[in-house]
Design an enzyme around this catalytic site. Structure first.
Site, PDB file in Angstrom:
ATOM      1  CB  SER A 145      -0.862   0.025   1.274  1.00 39.57           C
ATOM      2  OG  SER A 145      -1.481   1.291   1.423  1.00 39.57           O
ATOM      3  CE1 TYR A 158      -3.848  -1.740   5.412  1.00 37.59           C
ATOM      4  CE2 TYR A 158      -3.197   0.429   4.607  1.00 37.59           C
ATOM      5  CZ  TYR A 158      -3.685  -0.846   4.369  1.00 37.59           C
ATOM      6  OH  TYR A 158      -4.000  -1.227   3.086  1.00 37.59           O
TER       7      TYR A 158
HETATM    8  P1  NAP Z   1     -11.309  -5.899   1.227  1.00 37.70           P
HETATM    9  O1  NAP Z   1     -12.356  -5.475   0.262  1.00 37.70           O
HETATM   10  O2  NAP Z   1     -11.580  -5.741   2.681  1.00 37.70           O
HETATM   11  O3  NAP Z   1     -10.880  -7.407   0.953  1.00 37.70           O
HETATM   12  C1  NAP Z   1      -9.943  -8.059   1.782  1.00 37.70           C
HETATM   13  C2  NAP Z   1     -10.313  -9.513   1.906  1.00 37.70           C
HETATM   14  O4  NAP Z   1      -9.342 -10.134   2.778  1.00 37.70           O
HETATM   15  C3  NAP Z   1     -11.688  -9.717   2.530  1.00 37.70           C
HETATM   16  O5  NAP Z   1     -12.433 -10.663   1.794  1.00 37.70           O
HETATM   17  C4  NAP Z   1     -11.349 -10.236   3.913  1.00 37.70           C
HETATM   18  O6  NAP Z   1     -12.302 -11.134   4.438  1.00 37.70           O
HETATM   19  C5  NAP Z   1     -10.059 -10.989   3.650  1.00 37.70           C
HETATM   20  N1  NAP Z   1      -9.354 -11.270   4.895  1.00 37.70           N
HETATM   21  C6  NAP Z   1      -9.254 -10.476   5.991  1.00 37.70           C
HETATM   22  N2  NAP Z   1      -8.551 -11.114   6.945  1.00 37.70           N
HETATM   23  C7  NAP Z   1      -8.222 -12.335   6.447  1.00 37.70           C
HETATM   24  C8  NAP Z   1      -7.520 -13.449   6.950  1.00 37.70           C
HETATM   25  N3  NAP Z   1      -7.012 -13.464   8.202  1.00 37.70           N
HETATM   26  N4  NAP Z   1      -7.359 -14.524   6.157  1.00 37.70           N
HETATM   27  C9  NAP Z   1      -7.873 -14.544   4.919  1.00 37.70           C
HETATM   28  N5  NAP Z   1      -8.575 -13.536   4.378  1.00 37.70           N
HETATM   29  C10 NAP Z   1      -8.742 -12.430   5.139  1.00 37.70           C
HETATM   30  O7  NAP Z   1      -9.954  -5.103   0.954  1.00 37.70           O
HETATM   31  P2  NAP Z   1      -9.253  -4.607  -0.406  1.00 37.70           P
HETATM   32  O8  NAP Z   1      -9.392  -3.137  -0.433  1.00 37.70           O
HETATM   33  O9  NAP Z   1      -9.659  -5.415  -1.566  1.00 37.70           O
HETATM   34  O10 NAP Z   1      -7.735  -4.899  -0.011  1.00 37.70           O
HETATM   35  C11 NAP Z   1      -6.974  -5.956  -0.549  1.00 37.70           C
HETATM   36  C12 NAP Z   1      -5.518  -5.684  -0.239  1.00 37.70           C
HETATM   37  O11 NAP Z   1      -5.133  -4.443  -0.829  1.00 37.70           O
HETATM   38  C13 NAP Z   1      -5.238  -5.545   1.271  1.00 37.70           C
HETATM   39  O12 NAP Z   1      -3.996  -6.124   1.564  1.00 37.70           O
HETATM   40  C14 NAP Z   1      -5.194  -4.040   1.450  1.00 37.70           C
HETATM   41  O13 NAP Z   1      -4.411  -3.675   2.568  1.00 37.70           O
HETATM   42  C15 NAP Z   1      -4.571  -3.597   0.143  1.00 37.70           C
HETATM   43  N6  NAP Z   1      -4.816  -2.199  -0.204  1.00 37.70           N
HETATM   44  C16 NAP Z   1      -6.071  -1.725  -0.450  1.00 37.70           C
HETATM   45  C17 NAP Z   1      -6.245  -0.389  -0.780  1.00 37.70           C
HETATM   46  C18 NAP Z   1      -7.596   0.219  -1.098  1.00 37.70           C
HETATM   47  O14 NAP Z   1      -7.676   1.437  -1.298  1.00 37.70           O
HETATM   48  N7  NAP Z   1      -8.655  -0.560  -1.191  1.00 37.70           N
HETATM   49  C19 NAP Z   1      -5.133   0.466  -0.836  1.00 37.70           C
HETATM   50  C20 NAP Z   1      -3.885  -0.049  -0.564  1.00 37.70           C
HETATM   51  C21 NAP Z   1      -3.727  -1.388  -0.268  1.00 37.70           C
HETATM   52  P3  NAP Z   1     -13.412 -10.606   5.442  1.00 37.70           P
HETATM   53  O15 NAP Z   1     -14.264  -9.688   4.642  1.00 37.70           O
HETATM   54  O16 NAP Z   1     -14.086 -11.847   5.900  1.00 37.70           O
HETATM   55  O17 NAP Z   1     -12.647  -9.873   6.534  1.00 37.70           O
END
Ligand code: NAP
Length: 265
Positions: A145, A158
Site C-alpha cells: 500500500s 496499518y
Molecule cells: P477488502 O475489500 O476488505 O478485501 C480483503 C479480503 O481479505 C476480505 O475478503 C477479507 O475477508 C479478507 N481477509 C481479511 N482477513 C483475512 C484473513 N485473516 N485470512 C484470509 N482472508 C482475510 O480489501 P481490499 O481493499 O480489496 O484490499 C486488498 C488488499 O489491498 C489488502 O492487503 C489491502 O491492505 C490492500 N490495499 C487496499 C487499498 C484500497 O484502497 N482498497 C489500498 C492499498 C492497499 P473478510 O471480509 O471476511 O474480513
C-alpha cells in the site's frame, strides 16, 4: 480470455470481497489462462469468486483460509500439491486495516494488524517457497500500500504492516532469486473496494472525499491493481524481482516520498 498465464497455477488470498482487489486479481488471472485457487476467511465469498470464474469458462477452486494461521496455510499448500500441481504464482492480497490513533491503538490491535498483513504473507511465503523451489521456481506478488511508504493519521499499525511487507519482499527477492523465485510488490493508492467504503463511509467511488487530490483525478478500480499483478505474475516480468509498482494515480509522485524505508537506518 488471453493466455499470459496459460498453464500456470495461482493461489490468490482475500478473494471473497466484492468489490475487492483479490476478487479482481483472481478474475484477471483466470482470464489469462491460470487455474486459480481462491481463498478467503469468508468461505462463501471465495466460493462466489471461483463460481464466477467458472461461469466465464475459467478454471478455479476455493478454500476457506485464515492467512494468519500456519495450519490453514498447510491446508492450502496440501490442496495445491494434491489437486493442482506445481505452484507458479502466489498473490498475498488478504488484508485488514486497523485505523486508529496512537492513543486508541491497543497492543492487541497492533498485533492483530501485523498478524494478518505481515505475519500472514510471511507464513504464506515460508510455506510456498520450498514447494516452488522443488518445482522449478515461481512468482510471488505481495500487495502492499502507499501507506507502507507515506505516513497518515491513524495509519500507525496499518503503515507498519505494509512497510514491513515491502521490506520483507525485497529480502525474499534477493534470497530466493537463485531458485528462480521472484518476489515483487504492488502498492495500491485509493482503490474502490469494500475496505475503502468502510474506511471512508462512501457508497460510490465518486463520493470518496479525497479523490480530487489524486493527480489522475479519480479513485482507482480493483482491475487497475490486477493489471499490474498480471504483469508481475507472468513470464513477461521474468527479469524483474524485488521491484515495486505503484498503482496510485500519481499520489506518491506528488508528495515525492515513495522510498523512505530504503533511506532509513
Ligand atoms: P477488502 O475489500 O476488505 O478485501 C480483503 C479480503 O481479505 C476480505 O475478503 C477479507 O475477508 C479478507 N481477509 C481479511 N482477513 C483475512 C484473513 N485473516 N485470512 C484470509 N482472508 C482475510 O480489501 P481490499 O481493499 O480489496 O484490499 C486488498 C488488499 O489491498 C489488502 O492487503 C489491502 O491492505 C490492500 N490495499 C487496499 C487499498 C484500497 O484502497 N482498497 C489500498 C492499498 C492497499 P473478510 O471480509 O471476511 O474480513
Amino acid at each position: 480470455m488471453a493466455n499470459r498465464l496459460d498453464a500456470k497455477v495461482a493461489v490468490v488470498t482475500g478473494t471473497g470481497s466484492y468489490p475487492g482487489i483479490g476478487h479482481a486479481i483472481a478474475i484477471a488471472c483466470a482470464s489469462e489462462g491460470a487455474t486459480v485457487l481462491c481463498t478467503d476467511l469468508d468461505e462463501m465469498g471465495a466460493q462466489a469468486c471461483a463460481e464466477e470464474i467458472k461461469r466465464e469458462g475459467g478454471k478455479a477452486h476455493f478454500l476457506r483460509h485464515d492467512v494468519s494461521s500456519p495450519s490453514s496455510w498447510g491446508e492450502v499448500l496440501e490442496y495445491t500439491k494434491v489437486e493442482l500441481g506445481p505452484l507458479d504464482v502466489l498473490v498475498n492480497n488478504a488484508g485488514i486495516a486497523v485505523l486508529k490513533s496512537l492513543d486508541d491503538l491497543t497492543l492487541d490491535d497492533f498485533r492483530r494488524q501485523l498478524d494478518v498483513n505481515l505475519v500472514g504473507p510471511f507464513i504464506g511465503m515460508r510455506s510456498a517457497i520450498p514447494y516452488m523451489r522443488g518445482t522449478g521456481g515461481g512468482s510471488i506478488v505481495n500487495i502492499v500500500s502507499i501507506a507502507g511508504s507515506i505516513g497518515s493519521p491513524m495509519g500507525i499499525a496499518y503503515g507498519a504492516s505494509k512497510g514491513g511487507l515491502w521490506a520483507m519482499s525485497k529480502a525474499v527477492a534477493v534470497e530466493c532469486a537463485p531458485d528462480n523465485i521472484r518476489c515483487n510488490t504492488v502498492h495500491p493508492g485509493t482503490i474502490w473496494t469494500n475496505m475503502l467504503a468502510v474506511s471512508t463511509g462512501a457508497t460510490a467511488p465518486t463520493e470518496v472525499p479525497f479523490a480530487s487530490s489524486v493527480p489522475l483525478k479519480r479513485v482507482g478500480d480493483a482491475s487497475d491493481v490486477a493489471n499490474a499483478v498480471i504483469y508481475l505474475s507472468s513470464d513477461e516480468s521474468c527479469y524483474v524481482t524485488g521491484a515495486e509498482i505503484y498503482v496510485d494515480g500519481g499520489i506518491t509522485s506528488q508528495v515525492g516520498l515513495s522510498r523512505p524505508i530504503e533511506t532509513a537506518g
